[in-house]
Scaffold this motif. Structure first.
Motif, short mmCIF file in Angstrom:
data_model
loop_
_atom_site.label_atom_id
_atom_site.label_comp_id
_atom_site.label_asym_id
_atom_site.label_seq_id
_atom_site.Cartn_x
_atom_site.Cartn_y
_atom_site.Cartn_z
N ALA A 48 4.07 -6.77 0.27
CA ALA A 48 3.89 -5.32 0.37
C ALA A 48 5.24 -4.62 0.45
N TRP A 51 7.03 1.00 1.47
CA TRP A 51 6.19 2.20 1.49
C TRP A 51 4.72 1.85 1.73
N VAL A 52 4.28 0.67 1.27
CA VAL A 52 2.90 0.23 1.53
C VAL A 52 2.75 -0.13 3.00
N GLN A 53 3.74 -0.82 3.56
CA GLN A 53 3.70 -1.16 4.99
C GLN A 53 3.66 0.11 5.84
N ALA A 55 2.45 3.05 4.90
CA ALA A 55 1.12 3.65 4.72
C ALA A 55 0.07 2.92 5.55
N MET A 56 0.17 1.61 5.63
CA MET A 56 -0.77 0.83 6.45
C MET A 56 -0.60 1.19 7.93
N ARG A 59 -2.21 4.52 8.46
CA ARG A 59 -3.67 4.34 8.45
C ARG A 59 -4.15 3.85 9.81
N ALA A 133 -5.22 6.16 -3.41
CA ALA A 133 -4.00 5.35 -3.52
C ALA A 133 -4.30 3.86 -3.73
N HIS A 134 -5.55 3.45 -3.55
CA HIS A 134 -5.89 2.03 -3.56
C HIS A 134 -5.37 1.27 -4.78
N VAL A 137 -1.57 0.88 -4.58
CA VAL A 137 -1.17 -0.04 -3.51
C VAL A 137 -1.44 -1.49 -3.92
N ALA A 140 1.00 -2.69 -6.54
CA ALA A 140 2.31 -2.96 -5.94
C ALA A 140 2.30 -4.30 -5.21
N MET A 141 1.23 -4.58 -4.47
CA MET A 141 1.13 -5.85 -3.74
C MET A 141 1.01 -7.03 -4.71
#
Length: 152
Positions: A48, A51-53, A55-56, A59, A133-134, A137, A140-141
């Motif tokens: 990840a 930026w994904v980390q 966002a998590m 969340r 965004a799913h 995301v 990207a992962m």
């Protein structure tokens, strides 16, 4: 000629669902064909981007505002492997999700199929903004997993 067909463990036993997507990445030549390894790598912290980390983390901070508890440890663990696909699944009071990570070695493609079913209004409120965004995301992962597995 064989007729095209689409199958995924993510769809097994699911009658209706509220959200679904399929994300594909090309599989580098020297990488493993093991769907468990791909699934575990895709859902690893290392795959990840920052930026994904972030966002998590956001969340997890906002979910309690609509009465949702934090996701339990192991929510993204592989539950089953059948043939060329690994299944990650979790059922909660507010939503249920299924992710099938499949490796098509002949076509050099890795596919992640996501299915989400809302079980109450909280699931809908929670996942509606997430759904926007799913695919970004997940893609990207999957690119992160491809990078990690290519380096092995």
């Amino acid at each position: 000629m064989v007729e095209p067909a689409f199958r995924s463990l993510a769809l097994d036993g699911v009658g209706r669902f509220d959200y679904g997507d399929v994300v594909l990445v090309s599989k580098p030549p020297a990488t493993t064909d093991d769907p468990r390894v791909w699934a575990e790598t895709v859902f690893s912290r290392a795959a990840a981007p920052a930026w994904v980390q972030a966002a998590m983390g956001l969340r997890m901070a906002l979910a309690p505002l609509i009465g949702l508890r934090s996701a339990p440890k192991g929510v993204f663990e592989v539950r089953d492997v059948v043939g060329d696909e690994a299944l990650i699944a979790f059922d909660d009071a507010h939503l249920s999700f299924r992710c099938g990570v499949a490796v098509d070695a002949a076509a050099s493609v890795v596919r992640l199929t996501t299915i989400v079913t809302f079980n109450d209004w909280r699931g809908r409120v929670y996942f509606t903004p997430v759904s926007l965004a799913h695919p970004i995301v997940v893609h990207a992962m999957m690119r992160g997993a491809r990078r990690i597995l290519s380096a092995r």
